[in-house]
Each structure stands twice: as structure tokens, then as C-alpha cells.
Write a protein that holds these residues in place. Structure first.
Motif: not given
Ligand code: DOR
Ligand code: ZN
Length: 335
Positions: A194-202, A204-212
Motif C-alpha cells: 500500500x505505501x511508499x516512502x511518500x506515506x512515511x516521510x513525504x 508529516x513524518x509517520x512513525x507508525x509506517x516506519x519499518x525495515x
């Protein structure tokens, strides 16, 4: 509208330990008939005794759910033939994390192509133990997975009878590598569909979408969607549901991990439905893994209905994926 999913399998989940485990383990065991449990505890699950003890702790929380937790060992360079022969009757899977690459992988495997690592791969190949790899190098974060691909190719070529799982793939490069060797397979998470880096940090920063590995570009996400929606037979669902307490996500030094276990089937139904591919969901969340791993899952049917569902803001101290959002599908019954 309703659909039934038979024997949903999560081929990659973090159930943690202690208080966190008592919250999250039942949220997987309720909806899945089977899950492959990651070994990156502190200290990691190093041998058969650790794995059996961990499995017993999980079973004490999930025993009424007709659920089997399958255990993985943490790959380390002190694995010997003796340890692996003992492990084989209990554990079919070993997870390799390159050193420092993600949560609790600190300092362990410095080179995935060391002589020692290759010796262990050879023994695993002989014993029929599956190798799961978190495939990232230590390069620039967006290039880490793509740059790891030559390692997969080298291992797949050198050990043709070793089943290798490219875990939680996030790139078109990985999708393109999948069919290069018959012994390469992959898991895909929910969020990377579903998501791209835009969703994570494009924005406002979304920490709950940050994963490795971190979510990548649109073309990468689309390549993963193509694999999942077509239920490519070498791909199975592995949520990589990775809970962290809220304060360790909403802080400087945010922990990596997205918690999705209790809402994965509902969101997957929405993704497959919106693409007109609901018929392929059964293969992606169960049948493909049954074929790849030659396993017989517990019998469990999840009935999903097309009815709005508001994702809870929190499960105990953990903020789930898409918290507070309304999605199209909900779980009606599990039987
Ligand atoms: O984001 C991640 N979190 N990726 C991993 O590989 C590990 C996981 C965790 O254990 O939190
Ligand atoms: Zn993981």
C-alpha cells in the motif's frame, strides 16, 4: 458480500515476549491457523531448547485457538551440524539477519557469504531446512535491498536444493530476481502493498509506517502488488507484524516495525477487492505457502464481510497500521 478464507497463514510475524507477547500472540492466533514466528528476541532464539521454550510460552497464550506457531532459529556462525540435526525435528526454518540491519540484529552476521555461512547453508540444504533472509546491505537506505540481490543469486546458485525465502520484499529489483532461480521465493507484507516512502516521510513524518526495509517508490510498490494480486506461486503473505510500545515509536530514534496482525486480513480483502482480484486472496494468504513449504495447516475458516470497520486507535500500548481509519471489510466470524 462475504468471502471465506481457509487456513490463513502468516509466514513472518513477531510475537515478542512477556507482556507484549500476551497482547499480540492472541491477535495472531485468533485469525491465522498457522504462523512463522521470528527469532529476534533479546537474546535471540539460538537453539532447539530456546525455540521449544519460546513455543511453549506462545502456546500457553494461544492454546484454545486451533493455531500452530512454527518456530525459527536465529542464524549465527556457531551453528553446527550437531545443532542443526537436533533442530531439524522441531524447526524447519532459520532466519538470517545481516548485522545491524534491523531490530535486535546487532553484531551477529557480518557477511552472508563468509566461508562459515556457506558451510551452514550446505548443511541446511542437506537437512531440508529453509533459509529466510532479511535481504539488505548497509548501503544508502533506498538501495539496500536492490544491492543485496547478488547475494541471493550467489546463494541460490551455489545451493540449488536450499529453499531460500527473500523476506518482506519491497522493490521491483526483488520482484525481478524472484524467477531467476527455482529455489528463490518471497514473502510480502501488508504495508508494502500500500505505501511508499511518500506515506512515511513525504509530508508529516509517520512513525507508525516506519519499518525495515523502508517502503520504496511507486514502481516498487506496483511490482509487489502485481505479484500479490496475481498470486504468483512463489510468493506468500508474511505480515512482518512487528509491535513496539507507543513511546518507542513516537520519539527520536523511532523503532522500526508496523503492527498489522489483527487487521491484515481485512485490509488485504480491501486491496484485492478494489483490484477485482478477490479470487486470488486465498492463494496469497494460504495456498501458496502450503505448496512452497509442503505443510498441513490447522483447519480454520475466516469469514470476511464487506462492511465498514474502524481500525482501533490502539491495542494495549501498540498503535496499529491505519489506526482510526475506516476500511471496507470486517471479520464476521472465525470457525
Ligand atoms: O521493521 C521491522 N521490524 N523490520 C524487521 O526486520 C524487524 C522488525 C522488528 O522486529 O521490530
Ligand atoms: Zn520481521
Amino acid at each position: 458480500m462475504e468471502i471465506q478464507i481457509h487456513n490463513p497463514l502468516d509466514m513472518h510475524v513477531h510475537l515478542r515476549d512477556a507482556d507484549m507477547m500476551s497482547v499480540v500472540a492472541p491477535l495472531t492466533s485468533k485469525y491465522f491457523s498457522w504462523a512463522l514466528v521470528m527469532p529476534n528476541l533479546v537474546p535471540p532464539v539460538m537453539n532447539t531448547a530456546d525455540a521449544i521454550w519460546y513455543r511453549q510460552r506462545i502456546e500457553s497464550l494461544t492454546g484454545n485457538d486451533n493455531f500452530t506457531p512454527f518456530m525459527t532459529l536465529f542464524f549465527h556462525e556457531w551453528l553446527t551440524r550437531e545443532i542443526l540435526e537436533k533442530a531439524k525435528d522441531h524447526i524447519m526454518w532459520i532466519k538470517l539477519y545481516p548485522a545491524w540491519i534491523t531490530t535486535n540484529s546487532e553484531g551477529w552476521v557480518k557477511s552472508v557469504l563468509s566461508e562459515k555461512a556457506k558451510e551452514i547453508f550446505g548443511i541446511m540444504e542437506e537437512l531440508g531446512i529453509v533459509l529466510h533472509i532479511h535481504g539488505e546491505t548497509g548501503d544508502f537506505v533506498m538501495d539496500r535491498e536492490a544491492n543485496f540481490m547478488p547475494n541471493y543469486l550467489e546463494i541460490a546458485k551455489a545451493f540449488p536444493n536450499l529453499t531460500i525465502i527473500m523476506e518482506h520484499i519491497t522493490t521491483k529489483a526483488a520482484a525481478d530476481t524472484l524467477d531467476m532461480f527455482p529455489n528463490l521465493y518471497a514473502t510480502i507484507t501488508l504495508q508494502h502493498l500500500e505505501i511508499t516512502l511518500d506515506d512515511v516521510a513525504g509530508w508529516a513524518l509517520k512513525p507508525h509506517l516506519f519499518c525495515k526495509p523502508i517502503a520504496k517508490r511507486y514502481e516498487d510498490r506496483d511490482a509487489l502488488l502485481e505479484l500479490a494480486l496475481s498470486a504468483h506461486p512463489k510468493v506468500s503473505f508474511g505480515s512482518d507484524s512487528a509491535p513496539h510500545p507507543q513511546h518507542t515509536k513516537e520519539c527520536p530514534g523511532c523503532a522500526a516495525g508496523v503492527f498489522s496482525a489483527p487487521i491484515s486480513l481485512q485490509v488485504l480483502a480491501q486491496i484485492f477487492d478494489r483490484a477485482g482480484k478477490l479470487d486470488n486472496l486465498q492463494k496469497f494468504v494460504s495456498d501458496n505457502a502450503v505448496n512452497i513449504y509442503k505443510i498441513t495447516p490447522n483447519t480454520k475458516t475466516v469469514i470476511l464481510e464487506k462492511k465498514d470497520f474502524v481500525i482501533p486507535e490502539k491495542y494495549w500500548d501498540v498503535v496499529p497500521y491505519r489506526a482510526g481509519e475506516t476500511i471496507d471489510w470486517s471479520i464476521k466470524e472465525v470457525k
